[in-house]
Design a protein around this motif. Structure first.
Motif, PDB file in Angstrom:
ATOM      1  N   UNK A   3       0.829  -1.209   0.000  1.00  0.00           N
ATOM      2  CA  UNK A   3       0.000   0.000   0.000  1.00  0.00           C
ATOM      3  C   UNK A   3       0.861   1.255   0.000  1.00  0.00           C
ATOM      4  N   UNK A   4       1.912   1.249   0.815  1.00  0.00           N
ATOM      5  CA  UNK A   4       2.781   2.426   0.906  1.00  0.00           C
ATOM      6  C   UNK A   4       3.458   2.709  -0.426  1.00  0.00           C
ATOM      7  N   UNK A   5       3.944   1.659  -1.100  1.00  0.00           N
ATOM      8  CA  UNK A   5       4.584   1.846  -2.408  1.00  0.00           C
ATOM      9  C   UNK A   5       3.596   2.414  -3.418  1.00  0.00           C
ATOM     10  N   UNK A  43       3.375   6.177  -5.429  1.00  0.00           N
ATOM     11  CA  UNK A  43       3.331   6.242  -6.895  1.00  0.00           C
ATOM     12  C   UNK A  43       2.064   6.922  -7.409  1.00  0.00           C
ATOM     13  N   UNK A  44       1.196   7.380  -6.519  1.00  0.00           N
ATOM     14  CA  UNK A  44       0.019   8.121  -6.947  1.00  0.00           C
ATOM     15  C   UNK A  44      -1.253   7.323  -7.049  1.00  0.00           C
ATOM     16  N   UNK A  45      -1.256   6.094  -6.543  1.00  0.00           N
ATOM     17  CA  UNK A  45      -2.468   5.294  -6.551  1.00  0.00           C
ATOM     18  C   UNK A  45      -3.292   5.557  -5.295  1.00  0.00           C
ATOM     19  N   UNK A  46      -4.599   5.377  -5.420  1.00  0.00           N
ATOM     20  CA  UNK A  46      -5.502   5.345  -4.280  1.00  0.00           C
ATOM     21  C   UNK A  46      -5.856   3.890  -4.010  1.00  0.00           C
ATOM     22  N   UNK A  47      -5.703   3.441  -2.762  1.00  0.00           N
ATOM     23  CA  UNK A  47      -6.057   2.073  -2.406  1.00  0.00           C
ATOM     24  C   UNK A  47      -7.554   2.024  -2.137  1.00  0.00           C
ATOM     25  N   UNK A  48      -8.277   1.178  -2.884  1.00  0.00           N
ATOM     26  CA  UNK A  48      -9.733   1.156  -2.769  1.00  0.00           C
ATOM     27  C   UNK A  48     -10.272  -0.215  -2.349  1.00  0.00           C
ATOM     28  N   UNK A  49      -9.410  -1.184  -2.107  1.00  0.00           N
ATOM     29  CA  UNK A  49      -9.887  -2.494  -1.679  1.00  0.00           C
ATOM     30  C   UNK A  49      -8.760  -3.495  -1.631  1.00  0.00           C
TER      31      UNK A  49
END
Length: 328
Positions: free
Chosen positions: A257-259, A263-269
């Protein structure tokens, strides 16, 4: 930019990826599935596991071991098969249900199997259904329901696909499946994902004894290979490995998740075996990663989503981190 159609549908399509990206560095890092990248250590197998037909009693021993691991008090309710996919395809031929409720965004094999059997597929919320399929935790988004929430979804018969439940056994309703008061509850379990040995093709059905016996009879005397039986017996007899692995997977999911966020991602699941991430330019990001020899999983219904499995050895983490740097 559009993701190639050959890579949509499900993960693990390395052959198609190699064809589409012939200049990508090898070996490929396949993060497109939710399989534990640090598998259970396969024990030395006796030559008889390969050279002899499996003794039916060894299959029963495996079912007893699986029943103990799942918290099922009656091994007669547990049936071993060559992967839970085989059971998904078999059940529509054995059950009388014809109006099936399956969520739109879940593992597609369930809808395919019931459609092929001539059943009518209805919205998951439709009150006219006589059998509902629930995947818990859900594949691909990882949404998890408590046992009470799962049981509350019953409408007639209920099939619960617990392919990813080994990461969080508290979610499982397997101990209840087929027990008195829950005769119409059927649970499917997968061995390969949590134990990282998908090639063993091993899965289980938990159901009331009469249905379990019908499934066992339909599968025949040798439903599981000798090597799969030997590996399954060893793994289910090693609860300490499972406890350590759950902790490691949870820590690795936080690390991933941290990586991804950097990098600009949103964690959604996700679960601790995979993470679902969103980015407005996800098709471009998928392409950059693929050209770096890293296969992730895109989705045909939402081009902003990418799913990432966990890297395994430290060099794989470093390779992913380096590729993600190019996305920033």
């Amino acid at each position: 930019m559009t993701t190639p159609a050959a890579l949509l549908g499900h993960g693990g399509r390395l052959g198609a990826a190699r064809t589409l990206y012939p200049d990508a560095p090898t070996p490929w890092l396949d993060l497109s599935t939710g399989i534990n990248p640090c598998p259970y250590p396969v024990p030395s197998l006796a030559s008889e596991a390969w050279s002899r037909l499996p003794d039916p009693e060894s299959t029963r021993a495996l079912e007893r071991a699986a029943a103990s691991a799942f918290g099922v008090d009656d091994p007669a309710r547990v049936v071993a098969a060559a992967g839970s996919e085989a059971l998904i395809r078999l059940l529509p031929r054995l059950l009388p249900a014809r109006r099936i409720g399956v969520a739109t965004r879940t593992y597609g094999g369930h809808a395919e199997a019931w459609h092929a059997a001539g059943a009518t597929l209805l919205a998951d919320t439709d009150t006219a259904i006589d059998l509902r399929v629930v995947v818990n935790p859900n594949n691909p988004d990882g949404q998890a329901l408590s046992p009470d929430q799962v049981l509350g979804r019953a409408a007639g018969a209920l099939i619960v696909d617990e392919a990813f439940a080994d990461t969080d056994p508290d979610l499982s309703v397997a101990p209840l499946a087929g027990a008195p008061g829950h005769e119409r509850l059927i649970v499917l379990r997968s061995f390969g994902k949590f134990y990282g040995l998908a090639g063993a093709r091993l899965g289980f059905l938990i159901a009331e004894p009469t249905l379990a016996a019908r499934v066992r009879q339909t599968l025949g005397d040798w439903p599981v290979s000798g090597p799969a039986i030997a590996v399954g017996l060893a793994a289910y007899a090693d609860p300490a490995w499972a406890i350590r692995t759950r902790q490691r997977l949870a820590e690795d999911a936080v690390r991933l998740d941290a990586l991804l966020r950097v990098a600009g991602f949103e964690i959604v699941g996700g679960t601790s075996l995979f993470r679902l991430a969103r980015a407005a330019d996800a098709p471009r990001r998928f392409e950059v990663l693929a050209r770096a020899g890293i296969l992730t999983r895109p989705f045909p219904w939402d081009e902003t989503l990418i799913r990432f499995g966990l890297p395994g050895p430290q060099p794989d983490w470093l390779r992913l981190a380096d590729a993600l740097e190019r996305l920033r």
